[in-house]
Design a protein around this motif. Structure first.
Motif, short mmCIF file in Angstrom:
data_model
loop_
_atom_site.label_atom_id
_atom_site.label_comp_id
_atom_site.label_asym_id
_atom_site.label_seq_id
_atom_site.Cartn_x
_atom_site.Cartn_y
_atom_site.Cartn_z
N ASP A 1 0.85 -1.20 0.00
CA ASP A 1 0.00 0.00 0.00
C ASP A 1 0.89 1.25 0.00
OD1 ASP A 1 -1.67 2.08 0.48
OD2 ASP A 1 -2.52 1.29 2.34
N HIS A 2 0.63 2.15 -0.94
CA HIS A 2 1.51 3.34 -1.06
C HIS A 2 1.51 4.17 0.21
CE1 HIS A 2 -1.46 6.68 -1.52
NE2 HIS A 2 -2.26 5.67 -1.76
N LYS A 3 0.39 4.18 0.95
CA LYS A 3 0.33 5.01 2.16
C LYS A 3 1.21 4.43 3.26
CE LYS A 3 -4.15 4.58 2.12
NZ LYS A 3 -4.25 3.89 0.82
N ARG A 4 1.12 3.09 3.40
CA ARG A 4 1.94 2.46 4.43
C ARG A 4 3.43 2.56 4.05
NH1 ARG A 4 -0.62 -2.70 7.36
NH2 ARG A 4 -2.14 -1.48 8.52
N LEU A 5 3.74 2.36 2.78
CA LEU A 5 5.14 2.48 2.37
C LEU A 5 5.63 3.92 2.57
CD1 LEU A 5 5.02 0.19 -0.77
CD2 LEU A 5 6.44 -0.16 1.25
N GLY A 6 4.75 4.86 2.27
CA GLY A 6 5.11 6.26 2.50
C GLY A 6 5.45 6.50 3.96
N ALA B 1 6.17 11.69 -1.34
CA ALA B 1 5.70 11.51 -2.72
C ALA B 1 4.82 10.28 -2.80
CB ALA B 1 6.91 11.36 -3.66
N ASN B 2 5.24 9.19 -2.18
CA ASN B 2 4.48 7.96 -2.16
C ASN B 2 3.12 8.14 -1.53
OD1 ASN B 2 4.91 5.16 -2.79
ND2 ASN B 2 7.00 5.52 -2.07
N TYR B 3 3.13 8.80 -0.37
CA TYR B 3 1.88 8.94 0.36
C TYR B 3 0.91 9.83 -0.39
CZ TYR B 3 -1.31 9.10 4.27
OH TYR B 3 -2.42 8.95 5.05
N LEU B 4 1.43 10.96 -0.91
CA LEU B 4 0.54 12.02 -1.36
C LEU B 4 0.12 11.92 -2.81
CD1 LEU B 4 2.23 14.99 0.48
CD2 LEU B 4 0.04 13.91 1.03
N ILE B 5 1.03 11.46 -3.68
CA ILE B 5 0.73 11.59 -5.11
C ILE B 5 -0.53 10.83 -5.51
CG2 ILE B 5 1.58 11.01 -7.42
CD1 ILE B 5 4.33 12.02 -6.46
N PRO B 6 -0.68 9.53 -5.15
CA PRO B 6 -1.93 8.86 -5.53
C PRO B 6 -3.16 9.55 -4.95
CG PRO B 6 -0.29 7.24 -4.88
CD PRO B 6 0.27 8.58 -4.53
N LEU B 7 -3.07 10.02 -3.71
CA LEU B 7 -4.22 10.70 -3.11
C LEU B 7 -4.53 12.00 -3.83
CD1 LEU B 7 -3.48 10.16 0.69
CD2 LEU B 7 -5.47 9.31 -0.56
N MET B 8 -3.49 12.72 -4.25
CA MET B 8 -3.71 14.02 -4.86
C MET B 8 -4.20 13.92 -6.30
SD MET B 8 -0.76 16.55 -3.64
CE MET B 8 -1.05 17.65 -2.26
N ILE B 9 -3.88 12.80 -6.97
CA ILE B 9 -4.35 12.67 -8.35
C ILE B 9 -5.57 11.76 -8.43
CG2 ILE B 9 -2.07 13.12 -9.33
CD1 ILE B 9 -1.81 10.12 -9.88
N GLY B 10 -6.12 11.39 -7.28
CA GLY B 10 -7.34 10.59 -7.27
C GLY B 10 -7.13 9.17 -7.76
N ALA C 1 -8.75 22.75 3.31
CA ALA C 1 -7.84 22.79 2.16
C ALA C 1 -8.57 22.42 0.87
CB ALA C 1 -6.67 21.85 2.41
N TRP C 2 -7.83 22.32 -0.22
CA TRP C 2 -8.47 22.29 -1.53
C TRP C 2 -8.10 21.10 -2.42
CZ3 TRP C 2 -6.01 27.54 -0.99
CH2 TRP C 2 -6.83 28.39 -0.22
N THR C 3 -7.14 20.30 -2.01
CA THR C 3 -6.72 19.22 -2.89
C THR C 3 -7.38 17.90 -2.48
OG1 THR C 3 -4.71 19.32 -1.57
CG2 THR C 3 -4.55 20.06 -3.84
N LEU C 4 -7.33 16.91 -3.37
CA LEU C 4 -8.18 15.72 -3.23
C LEU C 4 -7.93 14.89 -1.98
CD1 LEU C 4 -8.46 14.27 -6.86
CD2 LEU C 4 -10.28 15.26 -5.44
N GLU C 5 -6.66 14.90 -1.47
CA GLU C 5 -6.41 14.04 -0.30
C GLU C 5 -7.31 14.40 0.87
OE1 GLU C 5 -4.46 16.49 -1.22
OE2 GLU C 5 -3.12 17.22 0.35
N TRP C 6 -7.78 15.64 0.92
CA TRP C 6 -8.61 16.07 2.06
C TRP C 6 -10.07 15.69 1.87
CZ3 TRP C 6 -5.38 17.00 5.73
CH2 TRP C 6 -4.12 17.52 5.43
N SER C 7 -10.40 15.06 0.73
CA SER C 7 -11.79 14.69 0.51
C SER C 7 -12.09 13.30 1.03
CB SER C 7 -12.11 14.76 -0.99
OG SER C 7 -11.41 13.73 -1.66
N THR C 8 -11.06 12.54 1.39
CA THR C 8 -11.30 11.19 1.88
C THR C 8 -11.04 11.14 3.38
OG1 THR C 8 -10.74 8.87 1.54
CG2 THR C 8 -8.95 10.43 1.34
N ASN C 9 -11.23 9.95 3.96
CA ASN C 9 -11.08 9.83 5.41
C ASN C 9 -9.66 10.12 5.86
OD1 ASN C 9 -13.11 7.35 4.63
ND2 ASN C 9 -13.70 8.51 6.42
N TYR D 1 -8.13 1.64 -0.15
CA TYR D 1 -8.40 1.90 -1.57
C TYR D 1 -8.51 3.40 -1.84
CZ TYR D 1 -12.72 1.56 1.01
OH TYR D 1 -13.67 1.71 1.98
N ASN D 2 -8.24 4.22 -0.84
CA ASN D 2 -8.23 5.68 -0.95
C ASN D 2 -9.60 6.32 -1.15
OD1 ASN D 2 -5.54 5.48 -0.65
ND2 ASN D 2 -4.97 6.17 -2.69
#
Lengths: 557, 316
Positions: A30-35, A97-106, A515-523, A529-530
């Motif tokens: 999982d990219h978040k755990r690896l991050g 980068a690992n943690y944020l990029i997938p979350l920020m690009i949905g 805030a305004w980017t996608l990572e803040w729209s999820t839990n 699965y983000n």
């Protein structure tokens, strides 16, 4: 699109045995755990590298001090440099980068989750290998022996003639292995950004953090490869009778310098561009304004990426290059000041007319702006080759690049940790402790690195385990060492804050900073699965559009 | 004042570097003041007030005119800085070789400096002697920089910027000191364990003094019967593998030439003053003065040590 459609109610799991949880962390893709693994790993090494710096500063507190032997001192600066660059800064950059990029690009994960895990464990193994030299490299009385060739390991000091035993091999192999990890992650980031963006997110609508990490990853692929090649050549020299860097047999010491610095200077941008990325996300949110000049920020970053690949020999102004070569590298190095300056002005313009809220992440970003300004200006001084003939390899240079790496990069990393900690853990960091950390670290930083410039101007070279009295260096070294204790105290507060907040911090909710980017729209923390449904966006600030349906960004972009 | 201050130049190249430094410092200081003021102003002026109405500020996305302004101005500053820098590079690096230059070969060794004056037939170590150079009638010194082992760097801040000594990569540099005196510096490229105590001492002398020094250095070593026991110890132990005393069987090249050891103020590359006590300690236990130096402890008994020291004391 609405927030409710994306966020799921938090599912509470029953507590499981520790071994199970640990097993999950070790085998995760999982990219978040690896991050988070990258970040925790880097923070551990940050403490180790900091202790090494402390040992050096105690030794240098007065002339002719004998706190440690020259051998130990030389190992300390070699390990400090190597650790901080390869096992603190790089993993921090990759962790975020690992943690944020997938979350920020949905996206649901990185493009190659298993490569991602492989790369992390390679990096981790590289660090362990480097430190295993303390046990494994043959030293005195069965004890080990850390490498002592300096973090840029100039030839021919690394040859078997001058570096007997295996400490240099641990250094070489540690960097070789973690270098493969870096290249793997960089390819992963490039692919993820190119292939996994959510519907509506054209390249021009990506958050700046994603853009900047894209440029960073491109530079990693180009810059780490020559380092890897050079490490292999060094191994061939040491074990297969090669003569690449063997000056006794017609090899060239200067070639190693070129190989190292064509990695080494782009590496500075590899580290500082993600720092720019953090600032470019955090400053707008706490100024309550959109980033000023988004396309120019992207263009400036790409510009830095390209020019950054052609400035390496400014580390070599004193090796006797021709005047034409020196002049070229003066020009390319000075040219970088232009896009970098543009960035500072754009952050300034983002704050201009805003309503700046000085939460801890913003405090660290403001510190970054002032300190990066000074770091850039001392960089211009060093880029003037004749001035560098005096300043190169002196404490002025040491002060300059710590201004970049600590004052610039570490400050924004702290900002990023305070900013995204709620997303990663679901809990807020304590503001009071955060501010205490900021002020302690700020005072320590300036005591140490402001005053460190002066002994350089007075002729004190770097990497000396002791110095002569009567050269006017004593008082400055004393002040520099005092600053270290403030930094250490600040770091203690920081660690305490992370631990306390992890267990006791108040619940963050999905979007604590408005805030305004996608990572803040999820839990917070996001589910594995983000996103329950892949979001679709229309502008660079999808959550702004959501919160201001009467005045959305996409009308203006 | 610091004897190694880069802002107290006494030689042409150090002075032209100093001139450029002041220009660059002035330009960067001006940039610093302007940007620092703007940053401070915006941070103070645009902070969120306690009586804030809670509405978002007006959103501004950018402005091409403004971006153009803060691109063009820095470009102009960079051009100015670059021109000034390129000129000094050309000044320092493209100087033609003057007729009356004195040539010195400086060879970096792990943790000491060897100096050879090929035209004058002098070999010495660690303390470089050069004549003062009157700007009206310059007598510059050309230093050719070689290395016997690892990388080193020759840095005497008041005389010139640093230039590296790299094995298999000969370099050179000019100095033309305008004032007599002793100028200090030290190795500025990490070269191994004792990089810190690889100190540089440059004695700038009037032409007469310099010529006298050269005459003395060219004489063979002074031999006296009183020292013969010490000389025998010197010549029958490992000393001669590394050290030269001209006119004797000792012709090692690995360590400093000792022919005129007593003409030097310091031993161990400037690490300690050249006194009989220090010399004796240095032979008995080099680690006590310079841990990690490549000179081995000679393991002599007290009598032999005294005799050997007495012999070295005669090498004037």
């Amino acid at each position: 699109m609405s927030t409710d459609a994306i966020a799921l109610p938090r599912t509470e799991l029953a507590s499981r045995p520790v071994v199970d949880a640990l097993h999950e962390w070790v085998t995760t893709v999982d990219h978040k755990r690896l991050g988070i693994l990258y970040i925790v790993y880097a923070l551990l090494f940050l403490v180790i590298g900091g202790i090494e710096a402390g040992v050096m500063r105690i030794q240098l507190v007065r002339p002719h001090n004998d706190f440690v032997s020259p051998q130990v001192f030389n190992r300390m600066f070699t390990m400090h440099g190597t650790t901080m660059i390869f096992f603190v800064a790089m993993p921090l950059v990759f962790g975020f980068a690992n943690y944020l990029i997938p979350l920020m690009i949905g996206a649901r994960d990185m493009a190659f989750p298993r490569l991602n895990a492989f790369s992390f464990w390679l990096t981790a193994f590289g660090g362990l290998l480097l430190y295993f030299s303390l046990v494994g490299a043959n030293g005195l009385y069965g004890a080990g022996n850390a490498p002592d060739v300096g973090w840029f390991a100039y030839a021919p000091l690394t040859s078997r003639t001058f570096s007997v035993g295996h400490s240099t091999d641990f250094w070489t192999l540690g960097l070789l292995v973690s270098g493969f990890g870096s290249i793997g992650t960089a390819i992963n980031i490039l692919t993820t950004i190119l292939c996994l963006r959510c519907p509506g997110m054209s390249l021009g609508k990506m958050p700046l953090l994603v853009w900047l990490n894209f440029v960073m990853s491109g530079m990693v692929v180009l810059a780490v490869s020559p380092l890897t090649a050079a490490q292999l050549m060094l191994l061939v020299d040491r074990y297969l009778g090669g003569h690449f860097f063997d000056t006794q047999a017609g090899g060239s010491a200067v070639i190693w310098m070129h190989f190292f610095w064509i990695f080494g200077h782009p590496e500075v941008y590899v580290l500082v561009i993600p720092a720019f990325a953090f600032a470019s996300e955090i400053i707008p949110v706490f100024s309550r304004k959109a980033i000023f000049g988004y396309p120019v920020m992207v263009a400036a970053t790409i510009c830095i990426g390209f020019i950054g690949m052609s400035v390496w020999a400014h580390h070599m102004f004193t090796v006797g290059m021709s005047s034409n070569a020196n002049t070229f590298f003066v020009l390319s190095t000075m040219a970088i000041a232009v896009p970098t300056g543009i960035k500072i002005f754009n952050w300034l313009a983002t704050m201009w007319g805003g309503k700046i809220e000085f939460k801890t992440p913003m405090l660290f970003c403001v510190g970054f702006l002032f300190q990066f300004l000074i770091a850039g200006l001392t960089g211009i001084m060093l880029s003037a080759a004749p001035f560098d003939w005096q300043l190169g390899n002196s404490y002025f240079v040491v002060a300059h690049f710590h201004y970049v790496i600590v004052g610039g990069i570490l400050f924004t990393v702290f900002a990023a940790l305070y900013y995204w900690f709620p997303k990663m853990t679901g809990r807020m960091c304590d503001e009071t402790l955060g501010k205490l950390h900021f002020w302690l670290f700020l005072i320590g930083f300036h005591l140490t690195f402001d005053f460190m410039h002066i002994p350089g101007l007075l002729g004190m070279p770097r990497r000396i385990y002791t110095y002569e009295p009567g050269r006017g260096w004593d008082i400055w070294n004393l002040i520099v060492t005092i600053g270290v204790f403030f930094q250490a105290l600040g770091t203690l507060v920081f660690v305490a804050n992370l631990l306390w907040s992890y267990f006791k911090g108040k619940a963050a909710g999905n979007d604590p900073w408005d805030a305004w980017t996608l990572e803040w729209s999820t839990n917070s923390p996001p589910p594995a699965y983000n996103f329950a449904t892949i979001p679709a966006i229309k502008s660079r600030r999808p959550l702004w559009d959501l919160k201001h349906p009467d005045d959305p960004d996409w009308k203006y972009e | 004042m610091s004897p190694t201050n880069i802002f107290a130049p006494v030689s042409t190249s150090a002075k032209s570097i100093f001139g450029l430094s002041i220009f660059v410092l002035a330009v960067t200081a001006a940039i610093f003041v302007v940007v620092f003021a703007l940053l401070t102003y915006s941070v103070v002026k645009f902070r969120k007030r306690t009586n804030d109405d809670g509405r978002e500020p007006p959103q501004v996305y950018g402005s091409n005119q403004v971006e153009l302004a803060w691109t063009v101005i820095p470009v102009l500053i960079v051009v100015a800085l670059f021109m000034a820098t390129a000129r000094v590079i050309a000044d320092v690096q493209k100087t033609a070789r003057p007729e009356n230059a004195i040539e010195v070969i400086a060879i970096g060794h792990q943790f000491w400096w060897e100096y050879r004056y090929p035209a004058l037939g002098v070999v010495t170590a660690n303390e470089l002697h050069v004549p003062v150079s009157d700007p009206a009638h310059p007598t510059p010194t050309l230093i050719k920089l070689l290395s016997a082992d690892t990388d080193h760097s020759f840095w005497v801040p008041r005389l010139a910027g640093k230039t590296d000594l790299i094995p298999n990569h000969p370099n050179s540099m000019w100095i033309d000191p305008h004032q007599t005196g002793l100028y200090l510096g030290q190795c500025a490229q990490y070269c191994g364990t004792q990089h810190a105590k690889m100190l540089l001492r440059v004695y700038v002398q009037s032409r007469d003094e310099f010529d006298r020094w050269i005459q003395e250095q060219r004489r063979p070593a002074f031999a006296s019967d009183a020292a013969s026991r010490g000389q025998r110890i010197f010549e029958t132990t490992a000393c001669i593998n590394c050290h030269t005393v001209a006119g004797t069987v000792a012709d090692g090249r690995f360590g400093p030439d000792l022919t005129h050891l007593m003409s030097r103020d310091t031993i161990a590359a400037g690490a300690t003053p050249n006194t009989p006590q220090n010399l004796r300690l240095w032979i008995r236990d080099p680690e006590a003065i310079k841990p990690g130096s490549l000179m081995p402890a000679m393991e002599l008994n007290d009598q032999d040590l005294n005799a050997l020291t007495a012999y070295l004391e005669t090498l004037r």
